[in-house]
Design a protein around this motif. Sequence first.
Motif, PDB file in Angstrom:
ATOM      1  N   GLU A 355      60.869  91.928  59.633  1.00 57.34           N
ATOM      2  CA  GLU A 355      59.488  91.432  59.641  1.00 57.34           C
ATOM      3  C   GLU A 355      59.517  90.648  58.129  1.00 57.34           C
ATOM      4  O   GLU A 355      58.558  89.562  58.274  1.00 57.34           O
ATOM      5  CB  GLU A 355      58.580  92.401  59.766  1.00 57.34           C
ATOM      6  CG  GLU A 355      57.133  91.936  59.770  1.00 57.34           C
ATOM      7  CD  GLU A 355      56.262  92.872  59.882  1.00 57.34           C
ATOM      8  OE1 GLU A 355      55.258  93.066  60.661  1.00 57.34           O
ATOM      9  OE2 GLU A 355      55.822  93.932  58.921  1.00 57.34           O
ATOM     10  N   ARG A 356      59.952  91.153  57.182  1.00 56.50           N
ATOM     11  CA  ARG A 356      59.851  90.558  55.859  1.00 56.50           C
ATOM     12  C   ARG A 356      61.219  89.661  55.403  1.00 56.50           C
ATOM     13  O   ARG A 356      62.131  90.560  55.027  1.00 56.50           O
ATOM     14  CB  ARG A 356      59.446  91.412  55.043  1.00 56.50           C
ATOM     15  CG  ARG A 356      58.231  92.351  55.298  1.00 56.50           C
ATOM     16  CD  ARG A 356      57.013  91.378  55.015  1.00 56.50           C
ATOM     17  NE  ARG A 356      55.623  92.014  55.240  1.00 56.50           N
ATOM     18  CZ  ARG A 356      54.671  91.397  54.688  1.00 56.50           C
ATOM     19  NH1 ARG A 356      54.420  90.067  54.276  1.00 56.50           N
ATOM     20  NH2 ARG A 356      53.440  91.826  55.134  1.00 56.50           N
ATOM     21  N   ARG A 357      61.133  88.478  55.300  1.00 57.94           N
ATOM     22  CA  ARG A 357      62.251  87.716  54.604  1.00 57.94           C
ATOM     23  C   ARG A 357      61.641  86.509  53.966  1.00 57.94           C
ATOM     24  O   ARG A 357      60.854  85.752  54.225  1.00 57.94           O
ATOM     25  CB  ARG A 357      62.910  87.184  56.032  1.00 57.94           C
ATOM     26  CG  ARG A 357      64.084  86.218  55.395  1.00 57.94           C
ATOM     27  CD  ARG A 357      65.028  85.642  56.724  1.00 57.94           C
ATOM     28  NE  ARG A 357      66.064  86.873  56.860  1.00 57.94           N
ATOM     29  CZ  ARG A 357      66.988  86.702  57.935  1.00 57.94           C
ATOM     30  NH1 ARG A 357      67.356  85.751  58.575  1.00 57.94           N
ATOM     31  NH2 ARG A 357      67.496  87.902  58.165  1.00 57.94           N
ATOM     32  N   ASN A 358      62.168  86.634  52.724  1.00 59.70           N
ATOM     33  CA  ASN A 358      61.995  85.432  51.945  1.00 59.70           C
ATOM     34  C   ASN A 358      63.101  84.445  52.072  1.00 59.70           C
ATOM     35  O   ASN A 358      64.325  84.657  51.807  1.00 59.70           O
ATOM     36  CB  ASN A 358      61.864  86.089  50.567  1.00 59.70           C
ATOM     37  CG  ASN A 358      61.767  84.863  49.293  1.00 59.70           C
ATOM     38  OD1 ASN A 358      62.654  84.132  49.032  1.00 59.70           O
ATOM     39  ND2 ASN A 358      60.519  84.667  48.909  1.00 59.70           N
ATOM     40  N   PHE A 359      62.835  83.123  52.181  1.00 55.87           N
ATOM     41  CA  PHE A 359      63.726  82.149  52.412  1.00 55.87           C
ATOM     42  C   PHE A 359      63.422  80.852  51.365  1.00 55.87           C
ATOM     43  O   PHE A 359      62.167  80.385  51.569  1.00 55.87           O
ATOM     44  CB  PHE A 359      64.114  81.880  53.521  1.00 55.87           C
ATOM     45  CG  PHE A 359      62.714  81.384  54.456  1.00 55.87           C
ATOM     46  CD1 PHE A 359      62.396  79.781  54.643  1.00 55.87           C
ATOM     47  CD2 PHE A 359      61.731  82.245  54.890  1.00 55.87           C
ATOM     48  CE1 PHE A 359      61.224  79.518  55.254  1.00 55.87           C
ATOM     49  CE2 PHE A 359      60.701  81.705  55.362  1.00 55.87           C
ATOM     50  CZ  PHE A 359      60.560  80.303  55.554  1.00 55.87           C
ATOM     51  N   TYR A 360      64.172  80.282  50.738  1.00 61.53           N
ATOM     52  CA  TYR A 360      63.641  79.136  49.817  1.00 61.53           C
ATOM     53  C   TYR A 360      64.791  78.369  49.593  1.00 61.53           C
ATOM     54  O   TYR A 360      66.019  78.685  49.313  1.00 61.53           O
ATOM     55  CB  TYR A 360      63.048  79.696  48.704  1.00 61.53           C
ATOM     56  CG  TYR A 360      62.032  78.919  48.157  1.00 61.53           C
ATOM     57  CD1 TYR A 360      60.840  78.929  48.619  1.00 61.53           C
ATOM     58  CD2 TYR A 360      62.044  78.032  47.082  1.00 61.53           C
ATOM     59  CE1 TYR A 360      59.635  78.089  48.417  1.00 61.53           C
ATOM     60  CE2 TYR A 360      60.893  77.091  46.570  1.00 61.53           C
ATOM     61  CZ  TYR A 360      59.640  77.490  47.278  1.00 61.53           C
ATOM     62  OH  TYR A 360      58.733  76.528  47.295  1.00 61.53           O
ATOM     63  N   GLY A 392      57.768  83.130  52.889  1.00 56.76           N
ATOM     64  CA  GLY A 392      58.112  84.588  53.353  1.00 56.76           C
ATOM     65  C   GLY A 392      57.429  84.733  54.760  1.00 56.76           C
ATOM     66  O   GLY A 392      56.202  84.298  54.714  1.00 56.76           O
ATOM     67  N   THR A 393      58.205  85.785  55.152  1.00 55.61           N
ATOM     68  CA  THR A 393      57.635  86.130  56.978  1.00 55.61           C
ATOM     69  C   THR A 393      56.763  87.400  56.873  1.00 55.61           C
ATOM     70  O   THR A 393      56.772  88.136  55.735  1.00 55.61           O
ATOM     71  CB  THR A 393      58.712  86.234  57.642  1.00 55.61           C
ATOM     72  OG1 THR A 393      59.489  87.305  57.337  1.00 55.61           O
ATOM     73  CG2 THR A 393      59.655  84.890  57.918  1.00 55.61           C
ATOM     74  N   GLY A 394      56.221  87.440  57.591  1.00 54.51           N
ATOM     75  CA  GLY A 394      55.569  88.811  57.922  1.00 54.51           C
ATOM     76  C   GLY A 394      54.858  88.872  59.280  1.00 54.51           C
ATOM     77  O   GLY A 394      54.800  87.801  60.041  1.00 54.51           O
ATOM     78  N   GLY A 395      54.138  90.050  59.429  1.00 56.28           N
ATOM     79  CA  GLY A 395      53.658  90.100  60.855  1.00 56.28           C
ATOM     80  C   GLY A 395      52.389  89.600  60.882  1.00 56.28           C
ATOM     81  O   GLY A 395      51.395  89.371  59.967  1.00 56.28           O
ATOM     82  N   ARG A 436      55.150  85.242  61.333  1.00 54.45           N
ATOM     83  CA  ARG A 436      54.704  84.040  60.709  1.00 54.45           C
ATOM     84  C   ARG A 436      55.562  84.008  59.475  1.00 54.45           C
ATOM     85  O   ARG A 436      56.107  84.685  58.749  1.00 54.45           O
ATOM     86  CB  ARG A 436      53.227  84.126  60.512  1.00 54.45           C
ATOM     87  CG  ARG A 436      52.868  85.494  59.685  1.00 54.45           C
ATOM     88  CD  ARG A 436      52.939  85.391  58.280  1.00 54.45           C
ATOM     89  NE  ARG A 436      52.553  86.440  57.481  1.00 54.45           N
ATOM     90  CZ  ARG A 436      52.704  86.734  56.322  1.00 54.45           C
ATOM     91  NH1 ARG A 436      53.806  86.095  55.686  1.00 54.45           N
ATOM     92  NH2 ARG A 436      52.556  88.047  55.701  1.00 54.45           N
ATOM     93  N   SER A 437      55.666  82.567  59.163  1.00 57.94           N
ATOM     94  CA  SER A 437      56.186  82.546  57.726  1.00 57.94           C
ATOM     95  C   SER A 437      55.137  81.534  56.817  1.00 57.94           C
ATOM     96  O   SER A 437      54.289  80.754  57.243  1.00 57.94           O
ATOM     97  CB  SER A 437      57.253  81.349  57.757  1.00 57.94           C
ATOM     98  OG  SER A 437      58.317  81.894  58.577  1.00 57.94           O
ATOM     99  N   SER A 438      54.667  82.239  55.640  1.00 57.21           N
ATOM    100  CA  SER A 438      53.924  81.846  54.725  1.00 57.21           C
ATOM    101  C   SER A 438      54.417  80.592  53.882  1.00 57.21           C
ATOM    102  O   SER A 438      55.356  81.219  53.073  1.00 57.21           O
ATOM    103  CB  SER A 438      53.022  82.864  53.969  1.00 57.21           C
ATOM    104  OG  SER A 438      52.454  83.828  54.791  1.00 57.21           O
TER     105      SER A 438
END
Length: 894
Positions: A355-360, A392-395, A436-438
């Motif tokens: 659920e929680r992935r940081n990508f950059y 970053g992703t989250g629910g 979602r991705s913020s």
Amino acid sequence: MKNFTNVCLILITMLSASSLFAQTKITGIIMDGEFNESLAGANVFVKGTQVGTTTDLDGKFELTTTETSGTLVVSFLGFETKSVSFNAATKSIDLGSIQLNPDANQLTEVVLVGKGIIDLAADRKTPIAVSTIKAAEIQAKIGTADVTQLLVNTPSVYVAGQSGGYGDSRITVRGFQQDNTAFLLNGQPINGMEDGKMYWSNWSGMADIANVIQIQRGLGSSKLAISSVGGTVNFVTKATDKKEGGFTSFGVANNQYFKSTAGYNTGIMENGFGASVMLSHWQGDGYNDGTEGQGQNYFISFGYKANEKHSFNFLLTGAPQYHDQNFTKAISTYLEYGRRYNNNWGTLNGVYRTERRNFYHKPVANLNWDYEINDKTSLSTVLYASWGRGGGTGGYGRSVRTSTGNIDFDAIYANNQTAPGGIGNFSNTPRNYVVRSSMNNHAWYGMVTNLKKELSDNLSLNLGIDLRTYNGDHYRQVSSYLGLNGWNESRNLRDNTDLPTSTVASNTVNEGFSTNPWSSFFNTAADNQKIDYNYSETISYGGLFGQLEYAKDNFSAFFQGSLSNQSHQRFDYYDYLPEFSDSKKVSNIGYNVKGGTSYVVAEQHSFYANAGLYSRQPYHDNIYLNFTNALNPLTSNEDVLGFEAGYGFKSRYFSANLNLYRTSWKNRVTSTSGVLTAATTIGTTDLNTGDLVYTSSQNDEQLHSGVELDFVFRPLESLDIKGFASVGNWQYKGNAVQRKFDENQNLLEQTNTDIDGGKVGDAAQTTLGLGVKYKIVKNFSIDADWRNYDNLYANVAANKENIELPSYDLVDAGISYRMLVGENNKNSIDFRINMNNVFNEVYLSEITQSFSSGNVNGIFPANDTDPSYKGINVKNSAFFGLGRTWNVSIKYNF
């Protein structure tokens, strides 16, 4: 007889002249005493004369002098200066190999570009509190850690957050968090423009490309108007290498970590051009559950030396990456499920999902121009740009969890399949869920230029300009629908009063966007595919800076000053009517002034004292309230006043530095606003439903003082002993004041809370360290570092009784071996083994939520039946530090 006398006089004169103008040629080669490598560009001169030269690409030198005996002085940046005696029995002397020992407090190599821009302590004669990490140590000790880990063996530095995953660490300097420490890359500021924070996952390749890292604690030597309250960290990257060659390396580590790197340098060719290229790839599962990551790093540098006056260097680097994240949890949760527990992941049809992935992906480009106008004047200029894409992703919606607390993606998918028409929203029963991705995309452009002028033999002047402009875009998009065909949502749009109107906007999105950092860089969502929010900001900055330094014999003094203007404007495209999407523009003036003096006694003893005053503009996120266009009328510049003094001692075998500091931070304001949902009375004022109320929180003062010691002891050529100690007293002073105002700025209520003496958290206020390196035989060494952390408090809001964490000790160790290979041993193979936390110490590295259950300082008395862990309430949210880890690497240099 007269003719004979004249002939004798002529002969005597000729012999005297021949003796007077006899020439002695001196040759030799300058070598790095640690790695037995030649040093190109080392300075060699005859003491007491103007005769001197520099070494060539192979470290060789040749000079001619009329002196028949004397002393050669050999110096090279990053190494101890060495004196070598000579006595000319013949007209030619070969001194052979001259070994220079590395200087632990200086740089490893000459900075080839941007010499007037890159703020290094060596550029100023007046001392500061500084520690320098050289390229060899960076490459040896980095392993799988963030680049912040390289700073742990320096005073007053604490690194936290490593348990969050690759790239999620945080660093504090003298008790000040990252938004109060300035970070520079080749002279360009890289702190976030909105909030001053650092996100180390964006810089995951820094250790690969760093030529040197220098941390200047406290006031530092930076000339820019930047937030160096705690200190300044300078990352100086490699440039186009003067010497042809290359390398390839491979590394493995715990938890399935693997890394491969390759680089090549053409060297500076006869036409003045040169290039250096480096590429790397890494991947690993992460120490804690559900924290896997993967990334690459690229570095390309083109150099051109047009002539003796002009040199240019273009650099492009980037580190696209993704990593899955872990957040703090209650200590009781870790005790139940294990210290590596992470509940941010699950499985879908048996396949791992997070659920929680940081990508950059954040490419950075620099163009440096060094112009030697004459022997007294030089100009250095850097143009820079960076383009960040990712998030970053989250629910988003209703989450379902398993009995162990993990995400139940199978149940979520099954629930989403019941949505009418396959369109999810918050109104369906049960509520739907998407990942979602913020997104946080930006474009950043800037220029720093510095003119250095030697006004006299003792007086130098630096003048410069610092210009930057930044545009950030923030929105949310869907990365995974988990069985839905789309997502729908509605909201009431705001007007120029920043309040919701009766106008309703609705949109349905149906496109999904990858969390691959390469893909996200080139594929951005259209406005009609954005959810939850969509806004941007433009921040522009212009500054002037200058430095005047006087140095004569054993005395030096400097004065620095800078003045800057920073403007902000916000644009909201999601929650506002189109005609009201643009906020008002806000501009603020800031400045800093710094000055200091030093005195050297008998070449071994040095004393210094510095002072500085900062008036720092508020960050963007505190100018606009609650992520709306509403201006915060309560913000003002923050005031920082710093004093520091120090003593340094240096001899052949032992050197040490002692620093004292006191930093006061006042007028720190955070504010929020809200609309009343019901009539109420605040203070003595009756307010109605819909009235706007501002809440301002301000601490009277945050005072940081302390003492720092670092030393290097070399009792034997084969033994290096390093140590440090820092004892801080970081406290809140006075009261925490909360004030409530109406929209006409009338004071409604003021509440004072006594926080005097409360401890500042998130960093150990007492640290001790000792490191030993022993060369067993030539090119084979072992080393170990011990650190103790004490007086560490929770990272929570200012309060009178903060929770103190248990102290802990860590030991890291390593083995290095270099094997010379190839023709004339010109190539080498380096082997390195690291083990961190050798004794597998179990410790709490940070607490982010404070529950003391009414007990003093969070410590439980003997008759207390509430659960505790080492005296800490188990309801507290915390991170356990990493246990024992290891890594092995091999590098071939050619």
